[in-house]
Design a protein around this motif. Structure first.
Motif, short mmCIF file in Angstrom:
data_model
loop_
_atom_site.label_atom_id
_atom_site.label_comp_id
_atom_site.label_asym_id
_atom_site.label_seq_id
_atom_site.Cartn_x
_atom_site.Cartn_y
_atom_site.Cartn_z
N VAL A 277 -44.22 -9.33 56.77
CA VAL A 277 -43.82 -7.92 57.33
C VAL A 277 -42.05 -7.72 55.90
CG1 VAL A 277 -42.60 -6.27 57.56
CG2 VAL A 277 -44.70 -7.64 58.89
N LYS A 278 -42.38 -7.37 54.74
CA LYS A 278 -41.13 -6.55 54.06
C LYS A 278 -40.74 -5.86 54.61
CE LYS A 278 -43.04 -9.80 49.91
NZ LYS A 278 -43.90 -9.76 49.00
N SER A 279 -39.05 -6.03 54.13
CA SER A 279 -37.90 -4.89 54.22
C SER A 279 -36.92 -4.66 53.32
CB SER A 279 -38.04 -4.96 56.00
OG SER A 279 -36.99 -3.92 56.58
N VAL A 280 -36.86 -3.01 53.38
CA VAL A 280 -35.54 -2.48 52.60
C VAL A 280 -34.65 -2.22 53.34
CG1 VAL A 280 -34.76 -1.63 50.71
CG2 VAL A 280 -36.58 -2.46 50.52
N VAL A 281 -33.41 -2.15 53.69
CA VAL A 281 -32.03 -2.04 54.39
C VAL A 281 -31.22 -1.22 52.86
CG1 VAL A 281 -30.39 -2.19 55.72
CG2 VAL A 281 -32.27 -3.64 56.16
N CYS A 282 -30.82 0.29 53.76
CA CYS A 282 -30.34 1.36 52.64
C CYS A 282 -29.89 1.63 53.35
CB CYS A 282 -31.81 1.89 52.84
SG CYS A 282 -30.84 3.26 50.76
N THR A 283 -27.87 2.29 52.88
CA THR A 283 -26.82 2.42 53.69
C THR A 283 -26.71 3.66 52.68
OG1 THR A 283 -25.95 1.58 52.33
CG2 THR A 283 -26.69 0.21 54.75
N ILE A 284 -26.84 4.85 53.76
CA ILE A 284 -26.38 6.14 52.60
C ILE A 284 -25.07 6.49 53.29
CG2 ILE A 284 -27.24 9.00 52.19
CD1 ILE A 284 -29.83 7.87 53.32
N GLY A 285 -24.73 6.54 52.21
CA GLY A 285 -23.04 7.85 52.17
C GLY A 285 -22.00 7.26 51.49
N ASP A 286 -21.24 8.32 50.71
CA ASP A 286 -20.02 7.92 49.46
C ASP A 286 -18.65 7.49 49.39
OD1 ASP A 286 -22.01 10.00 47.38
OD2 ASP A 286 -20.49 12.10 48.01
N GLU A 287 -18.72 7.85 51.17
CA GLU A 287 -17.96 6.23 51.43
C GLU A 287 -18.50 4.90 51.20
OE1 GLU A 287 -20.83 7.74 55.39
OE2 GLU A 287 -19.44 8.45 53.11
N ILE A 288 -19.35 4.52 51.36
CA ILE A 288 -19.47 3.72 50.43
C ILE A 288 -19.47 3.17 49.25
CG2 ILE A 288 -21.55 1.24 50.64
CD1 ILE A 288 -22.00 2.73 53.18
N LEU A 289 -20.44 3.71 48.71
CA LEU A 289 -19.74 4.49 47.52
C LEU A 289 -18.23 3.67 46.51
CD1 LEU A 289 -23.03 5.74 46.29
CD2 LEU A 289 -22.88 3.27 46.52
N ILE A 290 -17.70 4.83 47.11
CA ILE A 290 -16.38 4.43 46.20
C ILE A 290 -15.32 3.44 47.15
CG2 ILE A 290 -16.74 7.13 46.33
CD1 ILE A 290 -14.38 7.60 48.54
#
Length: 414
Positions: A2-15
């Motif tokens: 089983v393969k998985s992708v983890v995605c975190t969402i938020g401008d606060e992470i990108l900056i």
């Protein structure tokens, strides 16, 4: 597998406003049950970015786990984006989550605003994963043979829900889960490039089922991680590989069971019923902090002299002023005198002394920034060694302290 992708969402992470800890936690927990994380990505608070991330992830993996974007404010748009993506035509109220929201608002002494209550409204295409620690529920979507899981971005809320995720993943993918095994061989004293050269033949001879990674760190040396994916008998293969590596690296290996260097040193001191003190200059108390970071440190750690100034070296540790004048503070003679002086003053079995130039200034052609002398005084002998590291001030201090710990480890073993 089983393969998985983890995605975190938020401008606060990108900056760079916050550091993402969720992805690491999720990856570790998924590995434990046999799910292979093939990618970790982060996207901003935009519907098109979330949509594209979901679309791309489901082409690569069977399971997508998203965190963030589930709050009550306008920039929390994950729920609506997933509703559209999965073809939900309406929302329904999760009565269980609504009860949690009411309870949380009451405990906080505040009103239940509609903006809070509406967080219990979820797309009809999802199954709710109750969030008992916050207001935004987790959501499980079974979509076109794949699974999308959306979780809150607040770490303790996400971690509180995650046991439900693990249980659901194990049930949904029960016939496809395979064991994933990781073992770490921790080494110290051999730089990464030299280590790679030294174990090149061993690495070439590894079975194809095993994957090797080099993980250098100023405080822990170079760790070698052996991983086995989708292979039964992987534990035996890894154990055999570790056993064949031990004669090659000898005492440079300090752990094969995920112990830190300080944990190993503390265990040795406990086993020997030995005591230690520190006489520090350039490390500024870092070595003392490491030695006292372990539970039960009071049984082996007696104290420290932070002799940053030469006057303290002379008056408290008994370092001769003529020695300091002729050899200098950053020298074999000085650190050995510091170690012996600390051992005598604090009446310990071992004493560790450091004197060096952490930087960014203070270096010379003969003693460049990153130079450190370390001495360990033991029951029988006092040994010392010079190291020259490259790094900024804080990294140099970490490396000085770690090298001192390793010298103490080797002295105890001897």
């Amino acid at each position: 597998m089983v393969k998985s992708v983890v995605c975190t969402i938020g401008d606060e992470i990108l900056i760079g406003q916050i550091t993402d800890s969720n992805a690491g936690f999720i990856a570790r927990e998924l590995n434990k049950i046999g799910v292979m994380v093939v990618q970790i990505r982060s996207v901003g608070d935009r519907q098109d970015a979330i949509w594209e991330a979901v679309d791309a992830s489901l082409k690569e993996a069977d399971l997508l786990i998203l965190t963030g974007g589930l709050g009550p404010t306008r920039d929390d748009i994950t729920k609506n984006t997933l509703a559209r993506y999965t073809g939900s035509s309406r929302f329904y109220c999760s009565t269980a989550q609504e009860a949690h929201i009411r309870d949380i608002c009451e405990k906080r002494g505040g009103r239940l605003f509609e903006i809070n209550r509406s967080q219990a409204d979820v797309p009809e295409t999802c199954t709710v994963l109750e969030n008992k620690l916050g207001t935004a529920p987790g959501m499980w979507f079974a979509y076109q043979g794949k699974v999308i899981v959306s979780l809150p971005g607040v770490p303790y809320e996400m971690e509180g829900i995650f046991p439900l995720v693990i249980q659901a993943v194990q049930q949904h993918f029960s016939s496809s889960l395979s064991p994933i095994i990781h073992r770490t061989i921790a080494t110290f004293g051999i730089p990464e490039s030299a280590l790679a050269h030294k174990i090149a033949d061993w690495e070439t001879a590894l079975p194809p089922e095993l994957h090797l990674a080099y993980l250098p760190n100023p405080l822990s040396g170079v760790r070698l991680r052996l991983s086995c994916y989708d292979a039964h008998g992987g534990a035996l293969l890894i154990e055999q590989a570790i056993n064949s590596l031990k004669p090659i690296l000898g005492s440079a290996i300090y752990s094969t069971h995920n112990q830190s260097l300080i944990e190993v040193v503390a265990a040795l001191l406990h086993q020997k019923r030995a005591t230690v003190c520190t006489a520090e200059s350039c490390t500024g108390g870092k070595l003392a902090a490491l030695l006292t970071s372990q539970a039960g440190a009071s049984s082996y750690y007696m104290g420290s002299v932070l002799a940053y100034d030469n006057r303290i070296k002379e008056e408290l540790l008994g370092v001769d002023s003529q020695l300091l004048h002729h050899a200098g503070a950053v020298s074999r003679d000085c650190v050995e005198a510091m170690a012996k002086g600390g051992q005598k003053l604090l009446r310990t079995d071992y004493a560790v002394a450091t004197s060096g130039i952490a930087g960014p200034s203070g270096g010379s052609p003969e003693k460049p920034v990153g130079t450190v002398w370390i001495a360990v005084a033991g029951p029988q002998i006092c040994s010392s060694q010079k190291f020259v590291f490259a790094g900024n001030r804080l990294i140099n201090i970490d490396r000085f302290a770690a090298a001192a710990l390793n010298m103490l480890r080797l002295s105890i073993l001897d």
